[in-house]
Scaffold this active site. Sequence first.
Site, PDB file in Angstrom:
ATOM      1  N   CYS A 100       0.813  -1.217   0.000  1.00  0.00           N
ATOM      2  CA  CYS A 100       0.000   0.000   0.000  1.00  0.00           C
ATOM      3  C   CYS A 100       0.849   1.271   0.000  1.00  0.00           C
ATOM      4  CB  CYS A 100      -0.962  -0.013   1.185  1.00  0.00           C
ATOM      5  SG  CYS A 100      -2.361  -1.126   0.928  1.00  0.00           S
TER       6      CYS A 100
ATOM      7  N   LYS B  54       0.635   3.389  -3.259  1.00  0.00           N
ATOM      8  CA  LYS B  54      -0.550   4.167  -3.643  1.00  0.00           C
ATOM      9  C   LYS B  54      -0.168   5.580  -4.082  1.00  0.00           C
ATOM     10  CE  LYS B  54      -4.435   2.171  -1.111  1.00  0.00           C
ATOM     11  NZ  LYS B  54      -5.510   2.440  -0.134  1.00  0.00           N
TER      12      LYS B  54
ATOM     13  N   ASP C 114     -14.800   2.553   1.786  1.00  0.00           N
ATOM     14  CA  ASP C 114     -13.903   1.454   1.443  1.00  0.00           C
ATOM     15  C   ASP C 114     -14.332   0.687   0.196  1.00  0.00           C
ATOM     16  OD1 ASP C 114     -11.951   1.514   3.706  1.00  0.00           O
ATOM     17  OD2 ASP C 114     -13.784   1.317   4.868  1.00  0.00           O
TER      18      ASP C 114
ATOM     19  N   ASP D 117      -8.373  -4.033  -5.399  1.00  0.00           N
ATOM     20  CA  ASP D 117      -7.097  -3.547  -4.871  1.00  0.00           C
ATOM     21  C   ASP D 117      -5.978  -4.409  -5.434  1.00  0.00           C
ATOM     22  OD1 ASP D 117      -5.122  -2.257  -3.257  1.00  0.00           O
ATOM     23  OD2 ASP D 117      -6.664  -1.891  -1.739  1.00  0.00           O
TER      24      ASP D 117
ATOM     25  N   HIS E 134      -8.010 -11.349 -14.983  1.00  0.00           N
ATOM     26  CA  HIS E 134      -7.388 -10.791 -16.182  1.00  0.00           C
ATOM     27  C   HIS E 134      -5.906 -10.582 -15.915  1.00  0.00           C
ATOM     28  CE1 HIS E 134      -7.262  -8.798 -20.028  1.00  0.00           C
ATOM     29  NE2 HIS E 134      -6.692  -7.728 -19.498  1.00  0.00           N
TER      30      HIS E 134
END
Length: 337
Positions: free
Chosen positions: A10, A13, A43, A60, A131
């Site tokens: 994270c 980000k 969220d 995410d 994907h």
Amino acid sequence: MKELSVCGGCNAKIAASNLDSILKDIKIYKREDILVGFDKKDDAAIIDIDGENCTIQTLDFFPPMVNDPYLFGQIAAANALSDIYAMGGEVICALNICMFPTEEDFSILNQILKGGNDKVTEAKASLTGGHSIHDHSVKYGLSVTGKIKKSDIWQNNTPKNNDVLLLTKKLGTGLVCANYNQGLVNDEDFKACTDQMKLLNKYARDVFVNYDIHAATDITGFGLLGHLTEMANDKFTIVIETDKLPILNPAYDLAKEFLYTSGAQNNRNFVGNKVEFIKEDFALEEILFDPQTSGGLLVAVSKEDAEKIKDEFRQKNIDIWQIGQVKSKRSYDIIVK
């Protein structure tokens, strides 16, 4: 097996300040059945199905923050699934999102996907596809669908005056992960950090749903203080008691040596003017701004329910800490004392 290059979690980000400027002139079409969208900075998205039942959607993904591919897959999946739990929901299914260099060893990708699938399975959900594309660096995560009754939705900005705040995981994952490969974190402390990151927030959510949760979020890339400013919502002041904060080893010592992350500086620049630090402690400030990967659930509840919740968590051997309280609005959104 070849190890992953570490550069993410994270901490990768885009800064919240940049996101605000990027999105400010994008006009979205607002359907009546979209109850929660990105405009509310919650969220996950909530879609009303029939006036009683809703679906939850989120996604995410990020670059690796650990060398081990299987562990990376576990952490990335746990992190993505967490947004459903932060809304109070049950996970139904997930889709893989994957970027991988085709010149690399595909056994690495196999281990990443196995790690992710094992966490989806642990959540009692189904992996339904995904994907993948060729890219110069590895990135992985999930698009997740959940469900919830309309009456049971938790939002991140609806606390009540005199609520107390409960947190279910320790702080400092950004600092620990960023400094492990520099030889500044021992294997035992790093394992404690990664064990926490791969732990599903499902188990905490399954307890919380039995109580009146006034507001909830999970602590991820914007750090504890970033997510708390969203919870305060310019309507309340949240008081954090630093002597009650759970902190991973050796995050505080690393911050004292100014070995902080760029993500923490982005968070400080974005919300620092909304925070009053009564106690002068730069290292502690860095931990509070530190971007968390697969961090814990943070809930606002009444004092009475908080005691019952803490008792149930102890009985189930799940970690929980009471870290602060919600007060009527003062000069700052957050006071750290």
